[in-house]
Design a protein around this motif. Structure first.
Motif, PDB file in Angstrom:
ATOM      1  N   THR A 376       0.596  -1.259   0.173  1.00 47.57           N
ATOM      2  CA  THR A 376       0.053   0.058   0.002  1.00 47.57           C
ATOM      3  C   THR A 376       0.786   1.261  -0.046  1.00 47.57           C
ATOM      4  O   THR A 376       0.524   2.344   0.578  1.00 47.57           O
ATOM      5  N   MET A 377       1.868   1.267  -0.783  1.00 46.17           N
ATOM      6  CA  MET A 377       2.613   2.722  -0.884  1.00 46.17           C
ATOM      7  C   MET A 377       2.153   3.560  -1.466  1.00 46.17           C
ATOM      8  O   MET A 377       1.185   3.397  -2.496  1.00 46.17           O
ATOM      9  N   MET A 378       2.031   4.765  -0.869  1.00 49.31           N
ATOM     10  CA  MET A 378       1.372   5.950  -1.284  1.00 49.31           C
ATOM     11  C   MET A 378       1.682   6.341  -2.635  1.00 49.31           C
ATOM     12  O   MET A 378       2.782   6.024  -3.022  1.00 49.31           O
ATOM     13  N   SER A 379       0.914   7.351  -3.302  1.00 43.71           N
ATOM     14  CA  SER A 379       1.218   7.618  -4.801  1.00 43.71           C
ATOM     15  C   SER A 379       2.592   8.420  -4.764  1.00 43.71           C
ATOM     16  O   SER A 379       3.136   8.618  -5.855  1.00 43.71           O
ATOM     17  N   ASP A 380       3.057   9.000  -3.732  1.00 44.25           N
ATOM     18  CA  ASP A 380       4.354  10.004  -3.783  1.00 44.25           C
ATOM     19  C   ASP A 380       5.550   9.009  -3.286  1.00 44.25           C
ATOM     20  O   ASP A 380       6.511   9.537  -3.097  1.00 44.25           O
ATOM     21  N   GLY A 381       5.412   7.812  -2.894  1.00 39.29           N
ATOM     22  CA  GLY A 381       6.290   6.771  -2.583  1.00 39.29           C
ATOM     23  C   GLY A 381       6.441   6.702  -0.986  1.00 39.29           C
ATOM     24  O   GLY A 381       7.232   5.803  -0.605  1.00 39.29           O
ATOM     25  N   THR A 382       5.620   7.334  -0.273  1.00 42.34           N
ATOM     26  CA  THR A 382       5.655   7.322   1.335  1.00 42.34           C
ATOM     27  C   THR A 382       5.119   6.102   1.571  1.00 42.34           C
ATOM     28  O   THR A 382       3.768   5.785   1.137  1.00 42.34           O
ATOM     29  N   PRO A 383       5.667   5.463   2.475  1.00 37.26           N
ATOM     30  CA  PRO A 383       4.950   4.044   2.876  1.00 37.26           C
ATOM     31  C   PRO A 383       3.797   4.245   3.876  1.00 37.26           C
ATOM     32  O   PRO A 383       3.676   5.480   4.647  1.00 37.26           O
ATOM     33  N   ASN A 384       2.844   3.500   4.165  1.00 36.26           N
ATOM     34  CA  ASN A 384       1.833   3.664   5.025  1.00 36.26           C
ATOM     35  C   ASN A 384       2.407   3.762   6.393  1.00 36.26           C
ATOM     36  O   ASN A 384       3.490   3.386   6.776  1.00 36.26           O
ATOM     37  N   GLY A 385       1.762   4.716   7.137  1.00 37.81           N
ATOM     38  CA  GLY A 385       2.112   4.907   8.714  1.00 37.81           C
ATOM     39  C   GLY A 385       1.337   5.770   9.396  1.00 37.81           C
ATOM     40  O   GLY A 385       0.025   5.980   9.041  1.00 37.81           O
ATOM     41  N   TYR A 386       1.856   6.486  10.226  1.00 30.64           N
ATOM     42  CA  TYR A 386       1.254   7.354  11.174  1.00 30.64           C
ATOM     43  C   TYR A 386       2.363   8.330  11.651  1.00 30.64           C
ATOM     44  O   TYR A 386       3.458   8.411  11.501  1.00 30.64           O
ATOM     45  N   ALA A 387       2.042   9.048  12.667  1.00 27.72           N
ATOM     46  CA  ALA A 387       3.045  10.339  13.136  1.00 27.72           C
ATOM     47  C   ALA A 387       2.629  10.378  14.735  1.00 27.72           C
ATOM     48  O   ALA A 387       1.657   9.939  15.232  1.00 27.72           O
ATOM     49  N   PHE A 388       3.706  11.348  15.177  1.00 27.37           N
ATOM     50  CA  PHE A 388       3.535  11.904  16.535  1.00 27.37           C
ATOM     51  C   PHE A 388       3.597  13.214  16.567  1.00 27.37           C
ATOM     52  O   PHE A 388       4.846  13.663  15.983  1.00 27.37           O
ATOM     53  N   LEU A 389       2.770  13.918  16.981  1.00 30.88           N
ATOM     54  CA  LEU A 389       3.022  15.452  17.275  1.00 30.88           C
ATOM     55  C   LEU A 389       3.585  15.531  18.378  1.00 30.88           C
ATOM     56  O   LEU A 389       3.000  15.409  19.286  1.00 30.88           O
ATOM     57  N   ASN A 390       4.760  16.022  18.406  1.00 28.87           N
ATOM     58  CA  ASN A 390       5.281  16.535  19.740  1.00 28.87           C
ATOM     59  C   ASN A 390       5.224  17.945  20.112  1.00 28.87           C
ATOM     60  O   ASN A 390       5.771  18.914  19.380  1.00 28.87           O
TER      61      ASN A 390
END
Length: 527
Positions: A376-390
């Protein structure tokens, strides 16, 4: 004259319906809602004046106006139909959550109910209690804050919830985060799977706030309100706000559902009531307090606005509070966008908006791994995932985490596997998923090589293009193949023109920006 008891009872029996009807008419005719915000000492969510303490200075809203409680904990607001009354969580206080970790901070009110025709919406709520009260409990919130951020989870069905559960949620159970938020498209049109999804996300173990997306609409609704009926039933208001630690968070519903004859479609927009709510909220902020806006659709480079004048008014409003950041999703790409004067933003500094990469990546497309989960690699090449807002006081950063790999994996590198020593010129391309646009990126070949600058050149990701071509050569397959490609905004490249002795070397890349330093390596053979 004495009146016999049977006569009194008969009269009372006769008058009860009359009195009841009078009370109901009076209640239905009410134009305001009032109540008490209180410290719920025994945790039963029922205000007891003998035990619980009223709380002064807490904001409550009807989705338009914002009132602040007096010393008795009391508030009063105009009563709006088909809307929520909700408490705006202050710092160092927590709202209740249900068994699925969904915050319970609101009371919906609808005289006739809200729904389309396909999914169960919000039923008519009946008469409001005489006092609509909100319970809070103490919760210490330091200046440092860690927020789990999901772009579109967006499963089509139960199977895709299992993909998410296996690849993403399993590694987040018990995560060290103060709370989580999804940035819309919680599901992919099928609103009947909300319960399964919410139950899965509850295993993360933190309160989870929800943002509404376009795929969270019941498309049979005839306006924006009807389309949100199921959302109101499951999550409450589609826009609201809360404070946690030093930061103030405003959740926006920026989906306008438009029905014109046989055409049904959505555009970006807020509407007059939501704009007024945002204005009222921003007037309460301290001058330098960090404001985090969370919406589904990015304000630029995505779905057009329904009303360009409203977009400009929105920009003018948020420009009055410079310490503001926006988190959005929707595009199924990950990138930083600095909205500036060329795009109509009137602030002295550009507004930093992040289009978050998504949990579902490119909608769970691509070849499955050994566990049956698409890459499920995104259209800009970023792998799927999530983030942390610090967050630390008034400062912040955002760290990307690719699902299923160590957190230090922040890039992939495209380069030839082997290069002839007679013609050793070759190109190295690095996709550094979360690097800021002005990052300083360098590379070298081998330990003894010289560092050379890499240049940011937005382009389609060659790693993704190679994988897509490989999948296309497979012919018919039982899984969904990759879709369209988009230019990645976080690709750096360099041309290597060095006389390198034959051997196997590692390509080393370093990226440094105001937030983080990233490193990546891959091997190349000079033959």
């Amino acid at each position: 004259m004495k009146i016999k008891l049977p006569v009194l009872l008969a009269a009372a029996f006769f008058l009860l319906p009359v009195l009841s009807n009078y009370s109901e008419v009076k209640a239905q005719a009410r134009t305001t809602v009032e109540g008490i915000v209180y410290h719920d000492k025994n945790g039963n969510a029922v205000y007891d004046s003998k035990e619980d303490d009223p709380l002064e200075g807490v904001a409550v809203s009807n989705g338009r106006e914002v009132a602040v409680t007096n010393r008795k904990g009391e508030y009063e607001l105009p009563l709006r139909n088909d809307a929520a009354i909700f408490v705006i969580k202050p710092r160092n206080w927590a709202v209740p959550v249900d068994d699925e970790n969904v915050p319970q901070f609101y009371k919906m009110f609808s005289a006739t109910g809200i729904s389309g025709t396909k999914y169960e919406g919000l039923e008519a709520t009946g008469l409001l209690p005489e006092s609509v009260d909100f319970s809070l409990s103490p919760s210490e919130e330091p200046d440092k804050l860690k927020v789990l951020v999901f772009g579109d989870t967006q499963p089509r069905d139960d199977k895709e919830i299992y993909y998410m559960s296996e690849e993403v949620i399993s590694e987040l159970v018990g995560v060290d985060a103060d709370f989580g938020v999804t940035l819309g498209d919680v599901v992919f049109d099928d609103l009947s799977i909300y319960d399964h999804l919410i139950g899965s996300l509850s295993n993360v173990g933190t309160p989870m706030w929800y943002v509404a997306g376009n795929h969270d609409n019941d498309y049979t609704g005839n306006n924006s309100t009807e389309a949100r009926g199921t959302w109101f039933n499951k999550f409450g208001p589609s826009y609201y706000s809360f404070t946690h630690g030093p930061a103030h968070f405003v959740v926006l519903d920026n989906i306008r559902w438009i029905v014109e004859d046989d055409d049904r479609y959505y555009r970006t927009g807020l509407g007059e009531a939501q704009m007024e709510f945002l204005k009222n909220e921003m007037e309460r902020l301290d001058d330098n307090q960090l404001l985090v806006l969370m919406a589904h659709i990015p304000y630029e480079g995505s779905t057009p606005w329904y009303d360009e004048a409203e977009k400009q008014a929105f920009y003018e409003l948020i420009a009055t509070h410079p310490n503001t950041v926006s988190l959005a999703a929707h595009t199924h790409r990950h990138y930083h966008h600095f909205i500036d004067k060329e795009q109509g933003f009137p602030g002295n500094e550009p507004h930093h908006m992040i289009s978050m990469g998504t949990v579902c990546g490119a909608w769970w497309t691509g070849a499955p791994d050994e566990y049956g989960i698409p890459h499920t690699m995104m259209s800009d090449g970023t792998p799927n995932g999530y983030a942390f807002l610090n967050i630390d006081g008034n400062s912040w950063n955002l760290k990307w985490k690719t699902a299923g790999v160590p957190e230090n994996v922040q890039m992939h590198i495209a380069a030839p596997d082997v290069v002839s020593a007679e013609d050793d010129a070759f190109k190295v391309i690095a996709n550094i998923y979360n690097a800021l646009p002005d990052a300083d990126v360098k590379m070298k070949i081998g330990e003894d090589g010289s560092w050379m600058e890499m240049k940011r050149v937005p382009q389609k990701d060659p790693v993704r293009l190679t994988e897509k071509e490989r999948e296309n050569q497979l012919g018919e397959v039982p899984w969904r193949k990759m879709g369209g490609d988009a230019d990645s905004q976080h690709i750096w490249e360099a041309e290597v023109n060095q006389n390198i002795e034959p051997g196997v070397y590692h390509i080393q890349i370093k990226s440094a920006d105001d937030w983080f330093t990233y490193e990546g390596k891959r091997l190349v053979r000079i033959k």
